[in-house]
Design a protein around this motif. Sequence first.
Motif, PDB file in Angstrom:
ATOM      1  N   GLU A 176       0.835  -1.212   0.000  1.00  0.00           N
ATOM      2  CA  GLU A 176       0.000   0.000   0.000  1.00  0.00           C
ATOM      3  C   GLU A 176       0.865   1.255   0.000  1.00  0.00           C
ATOM      4  O   GLU A 176       0.514   2.260  -0.609  1.00  0.00           O
ATOM      5  CB  GLU A 176      -0.906   0.016   1.246  1.00  0.00           C
ATOM      6  CG  GLU A 176      -2.148  -0.835   1.082  1.00  0.00           C
ATOM      7  CD  GLU A 176      -2.971  -0.902   2.362  1.00  0.00           C
ATOM      8  OE1 GLU A 176      -2.733  -0.086   3.273  1.00  0.00           O
ATOM      9  OE2 GLU A 176      -3.840  -1.795   2.443  1.00  0.00           O
ATOM     10  N   ASN A 177       2.000   1.171   0.700  1.00  0.00           N
ATOM     11  CA  ASN A 177       2.877   2.338   0.811  1.00  0.00           C
ATOM     12  C   ASN A 177       3.832   2.470  -0.365  1.00  0.00           C
ATOM     13  O   ASN A 177       4.581   3.429  -0.455  1.00  0.00           O
ATOM     14  CB  ASN A 177       3.686   2.274   2.117  1.00  0.00           C
ATOM     15  CG  ASN A 177       2.779   2.438   3.317  1.00  0.00           C
ATOM     16  OD1 ASN A 177       1.740   3.078   3.235  1.00  0.00           O
ATOM     17  ND2 ASN A 177       3.161   1.829   4.428  1.00  0.00           N
ATOM     18  N   HIS A 178       3.879   1.458  -1.210  1.00  0.00           N
ATOM     19  CA  HIS A 178       4.803   1.503  -2.343  1.00  0.00           C
ATOM     20  C   HIS A 178       4.071   1.315  -3.659  1.00  0.00           C
ATOM     21  O   HIS A 178       4.558   0.670  -4.564  1.00  0.00           O
ATOM     22  CB  HIS A 178       5.897   0.431  -2.196  1.00  0.00           C
ATOM     23  CG  HIS A 178       6.823   0.710  -1.061  1.00  0.00           C
ATOM     24  ND1 HIS A 178       6.505   0.425   0.238  1.00  0.00           N
ATOM     25  CD2 HIS A 178       8.056   1.277  -1.032  1.00  0.00           C
ATOM     26  CE1 HIS A 178       7.513   0.793   1.028  1.00  0.00           C
ATOM     27  NE2 HIS A 178       8.455   1.311   0.280  1.00  0.00           N
ATOM     28  N   VAL A 179       2.857   1.892  -3.753  1.00  0.00           N
ATOM     29  CA  VAL A 179       2.079   1.786  -4.981  1.00  0.00           C
ATOM     30  C   VAL A 179       2.778   2.576  -6.082  1.00  0.00           C
ATOM     31  O   VAL A 179       3.210   3.713  -5.863  1.00  0.00           O
ATOM     32  CB  VAL A 179       0.657   2.353  -4.757  1.00  0.00           C
ATOM     33  CG1 VAL A 179      -0.170   2.223  -6.023  1.00  0.00           C
ATOM     34  CG2 VAL A 179      -0.017   1.633  -3.616  1.00  0.00           C
ATOM     35  N   VAL A 180       2.893   1.963  -7.235  1.00  0.00           N
ATOM     36  CA  VAL A 180       3.479   2.685  -8.377  1.00  0.00           C
ATOM     37  C   VAL A 180       2.406   3.622  -8.927  1.00  0.00           C
ATOM     38  O   VAL A 180       1.320   3.184  -9.306  1.00  0.00           O
ATOM     39  CB  VAL A 180       3.935   1.684  -9.461  1.00  0.00           C
ATOM     40  CG1 VAL A 180       4.572   2.435 -10.626  1.00  0.00           C
ATOM     41  CG2 VAL A 180       4.898   0.674  -8.873  1.00  0.00           C
ATOM     42  N   THR A 181       2.683   4.920  -8.906  1.00  0.00           N
ATOM     43  CA  THR A 181       1.639   5.889  -9.253  1.00  0.00           C
ATOM     44  C   THR A 181       1.860   6.541 -10.608  1.00  0.00           C
ATOM     45  O   THR A 181       1.258   7.543 -10.921  1.00  0.00           O
ATOM     46  CB  THR A 181       1.559   6.989  -8.171  1.00  0.00           C
ATOM     47  OG1 THR A 181       2.879   7.461  -7.923  1.00  0.00           O
ATOM     48  CG2 THR A 181       0.962   6.461  -6.891  1.00  0.00           C
ATOM     49  N   SER A 182       2.737   5.952 -11.413  1.00  0.00           N
ATOM     50  CA  SER A 182       3.019   6.599 -12.704  1.00  0.00           C
ATOM     51  C   SER A 182       1.925   6.312 -13.719  1.00  0.00           C
ATOM     52  O   SER A 182       1.216   5.323 -13.621  1.00  0.00           O
ATOM     53  CB  SER A 182       4.355   6.111 -13.243  1.00  0.00           C
ATOM     54  OG  SER A 182       4.319   4.719 -13.422  1.00  0.00           O
TER      55      SER A 182
END
Lengths: 228, 83
Positions: A222-228
């Motif tokens: 959850e804290n390392h979601v790829v948001t690109s």
Amino acid sequence: MKFAVVVFPGSNCDVDMFHAIQDELGEEAVFVPHSEYDLSSFDAILLPGGFSYGDYLRSGAIARFAPIMKAVQEAADEGKPVLGVCNGFQILLESGLLPGAMKQNRDVKFMCRNVKLRVENNKTMFTNQYESGESIVIPIAHGDGNYECDDTTWEEMIKNNQIVFRYDGHNPNGSKDDIAGIMNKRGNVLGMMPHPERAVDSLLGSKDGIRLFQSILILWRENHVVTS
Amino acid sequence: MYKIKVYVTLKQGVLDPQGKAVEKALHTMDYDQVQDVRVGKYMELIMEKSENVGSKVEEMCQRLLANPVIEDYRYEMEEVVGQ
């Protein structure tokens, strides 16, 4: 997610821990020897059970001065999940990463059996996949699991919800307030006497332990979601 | 050279499971006079002579030889002839 399994001379649950991560959780696990200085490439640190340095002097007393412990301290300071199981818990206590100390079991003998635990706090990075107050079955295997701390420390831990697991029903070792597992104030360092890595497959008698590792993974994702 | 004798016991007020077991055994042997038993550790250190031996021993007790959270320690120092 990349897990470090720290190996001290005398660790003997390191392979179980590795198996739990690699085969049951399906994430990457790497053995890291006690003589290493760097854990910066890992996302979580696991201190397994066993008898580091033969339990000489006191359980965990010598391991805490191993070179790797500086790196464990750094990982804890960075907020990475650090889990110490059994001897790993004792090492965390001796190193001051968790408050209190461990005494010999009340009945002065080694105990190896399944016990019932109550999940006291499920709002942690280690227990978010459990229900609050849920009763789970996890094995213990220790001679020194009789947790002790002064009352000021104990009240402080209650106030901050740092007591994560208590023995449910029977207290096997005489530990203060039935404590089986505690975390630091920040919530990223957990120490527990029972062995979740030995309860990851129903063939082993229980799979209640796997959700502890899943909790770490789910929160990390959850804290390392790829948001690109 | 110095010979340092270090004694470590669980603090008063901290229940000593091993001491209790020994106490019970002594009672079953009819030594009813026994009021309390504390089991501890004894260590001997041989150290080079230097000015601050006392503070070094104190430091070693605090950092490693005893766990101040649950244990008390005391030590005796005596001068011995080195080899």
